[in-house]
Motif scaffolding. Structure first.
Motif, PDB file in Angstrom:
ATOM      1  N   PHE A  93       4.030 -53.598   0.649  1.00 55.42           N
ATOM      2  CA  PHE A  93       3.669 -53.652   2.064  1.00 55.42           C
ATOM      3  C   PHE A  93       4.383 -52.526   2.795  1.00 55.42           C
ATOM      4  CE2 PHE A  93       3.098 -57.861   0.326  1.00 55.42           C
ATOM      5  CZ  PHE A  93       1.859 -58.228   0.836  1.00 55.42           C
ATOM      6  N   VAL A  94       3.625 -51.470   3.121  1.00 55.54           N
ATOM      7  CA  VAL A  94       4.189 -50.257   3.709  1.00 55.54           C
ATOM      8  C   VAL A  94       3.323 -49.803   4.874  1.00 55.54           C
ATOM      9  CG1 VAL A  94       4.818 -47.845   3.291  1.00 55.54           C
ATOM     10  CG2 VAL A  94       5.104 -49.529   1.466  1.00 55.54           C
ATOM     11  N   ILE A  95       3.976 -49.413   5.952  1.00 56.89           N
ATOM     12  CA  ILE A  95       3.312 -48.835   7.117  1.00 56.89           C
ATOM     13  C   ILE A  95       3.791 -47.392   7.229  1.00 56.89           C
ATOM     14  CG2 ILE A  95       3.035 -48.949   9.618  1.00 56.89           C
ATOM     15  CD1 ILE A  95       4.080 -51.925   9.290  1.00 56.89           C
ATOM     16  N   ILE A  96       2.860 -46.464   7.309  1.00 61.53           N
ATOM     17  CA  ILE A  96       3.215 -45.058   7.516  1.00 61.53           C
ATOM     18  C   ILE A  96       2.760 -44.669   8.910  1.00 61.53           C
ATOM     19  CG2 ILE A  96       2.804 -42.679   6.837  1.00 61.53           C
ATOM     20  CD1 ILE A  96       2.420 -43.597   4.011  1.00 61.53           C
ATOM     21  N   THR A  97       3.668 -44.073   9.670  1.00 56.83           N
ATOM     22  CA  THR A  97       3.300 -43.522  10.971  1.00 56.83           C
ATOM     23  C   THR A  97       3.638 -42.044  10.984  1.00 56.83           C
ATOM     24  OG1 THR A  97       5.430 -44.131  11.939  1.00 56.83           O
ATOM     25  CG2 THR A  97       3.621 -45.700  12.204  1.00 56.83           C
ATOM     26  N   GLU A  98       2.744 -41.285  11.612  1.00 55.82           N
ATOM     27  CA  GLU A  98       2.945 -39.850  11.754  1.00 55.82           C
ATOM     28  C   GLU A  98       3.208 -39.542  13.220  1.00 55.82           C
ATOM     29  OE1 GLU A  98       0.377 -37.318   8.999  1.00 55.82           O
ATOM     30  OE2 GLU A  98      -0.907 -39.035   9.501  1.00 55.82           O
ATOM     31  N   HIS A  99       4.102 -38.594  13.452  1.00 58.99           N
ATOM     32  CA  HIS A  99       4.541 -38.296  14.820  1.00 58.99           C
ATOM     33  C   HIS A  99       4.497 -36.797  15.083  1.00 58.99           C
ATOM     34  CE1 HIS A  99       6.086 -42.425  15.082  1.00 58.99           C
ATOM     35  NE2 HIS A  99       6.353 -42.253  13.800  1.00 58.99           N
ATOM     36  N   GLU A 100       4.037 -36.451  16.267  1.00 57.86           N
ATOM     37  CA  GLU A 100       4.093 -35.054  16.706  1.00 57.86           C
ATOM     38  C   GLU A 100       5.557 -34.663  16.903  1.00 57.86           C
ATOM     39  OE1 GLU A 100       1.500 -33.082  16.708  1.00 57.86           O
ATOM     40  OE2 GLU A 100       0.229 -34.773  16.123  1.00 57.86           O
ATOM     41  N   ALA A 101       5.842 -33.389  16.877  1.00 60.16           N
ATOM     42  CA  ALA A 101       7.213 -32.892  16.960  1.00 60.16           C
ATOM     43  C   ALA A 101       7.968 -33.452  18.168  1.00 60.16           C
ATOM     44  CB  ALA A 101       7.222 -31.367  16.997  1.00 60.16           C
ATOM     45  N   ALA A 102       7.309 -33.557  19.310  1.00 58.99           N
ATOM     46  CA  ALA A 102       7.974 -34.044  20.523  1.00 58.99           C
ATOM     47  C   ALA A 102       8.399 -35.509  20.405  1.00 58.99           C
ATOM     48  CB  ALA A 102       7.060 -33.869  21.728  1.00 58.99           C
ATOM     49  N   ASN A 103       7.790 -36.235  19.484  1.00 59.25           N
ATOM     50  CA  ASN A 103       8.083 -37.657  19.316  1.00 59.25           C
ATOM     51  C   ASN A 103       8.823 -37.963  18.019  1.00 59.25           C
ATOM     52  OD1 ASN A 103       6.670 -38.290  21.714  1.00 59.25           O
ATOM     53  ND2 ASN A 103       4.747 -38.189  20.595  1.00 59.25           N
ATOM     54  N   ALA A 120       8.240 -43.219   8.593  1.00 63.86           N
ATOM     55  CA  ALA A 120       7.835 -42.333   9.679  1.00 63.86           C
ATOM     56  C   ALA A 120       8.089 -40.885   9.266  1.00 63.86           C
ATOM     57  CB  ALA A 120       8.622 -42.666  10.950  1.00 63.86           C
ATOM     58  N   LEU A 121       7.126 -40.025   9.579  1.00 61.05           N
ATOM     59  CA  LEU A 121       7.261 -38.612   9.268  1.00 61.05           C
ATOM     60  C   LEU A 121       6.491 -37.779  10.282  1.00 61.05           C
ATOM     61  CD1 LEU A 121       4.891 -37.600   6.388  1.00 61.05           C
ATOM     62  CD2 LEU A 121       5.076 -39.958   7.096  1.00 61.05           C
TER      63      LEU A 121
END
Length: 126
Positions: free
Chosen positions: A40-50, A7-8
């Protein structure tokens, strides 16, 4: 058989995200004996509030480049192997894509081998 969630913060280019995956997989291959084709990798991107974190917890100097890496893997490695893995992940992510070691947060979740089904409804490792 690791499964990894990275997560980033949102906004990094695809090449940056792929460099994280590639460097991470190299560390797993070198230190945890993970086969080349076991990726096997999952990348999730998050807005600053999250995407919350303490920038100074345990004396770190974290930035908005922080990545959370959660690895789920069989509970077959020694403490020494885990330490080597954590160090190698930070080292390789420092080389490419250029992350500072304070911005590499790794969590290892260990499971019994029988807790995996890699397809077809079978417990391949049980």
């Amino acid at each position: 058989m690791p499964l990894t969630h990275i997560a980033l913060r949102a906004g990094k280019p695809e090449g940056y995200r792929q460099a994280i995956c590639n460097s991470f997989h190299r560390a797993m291959h070198e230190t945890f004996n993970v086969p080349e084709d076991n990726d096997f990798v999952i990348i999730t991107e998050h807005e600053a509030a999250n995407f919350r974190y303490d920038p100074a917890y345990l004396g770190m100097v974290r930035s908005d480049d922080l990545v959370f890496i959660q690895i789920t893997a069989n509970n077959t490695r020694t403490v020494e192997q885990k330490k080597v893995l954590f160090h190698r992940i930070a080292e390789l992510l420092g080389e490419d894509p250029g992350l500072r070691s304070d911005d590499v947060f790794v969590s290892l979740v260990e499971v019994e081998k029988e807790n995996w089904s890699l397809g077809r409804g079978f417990a391949q490792y049980a």
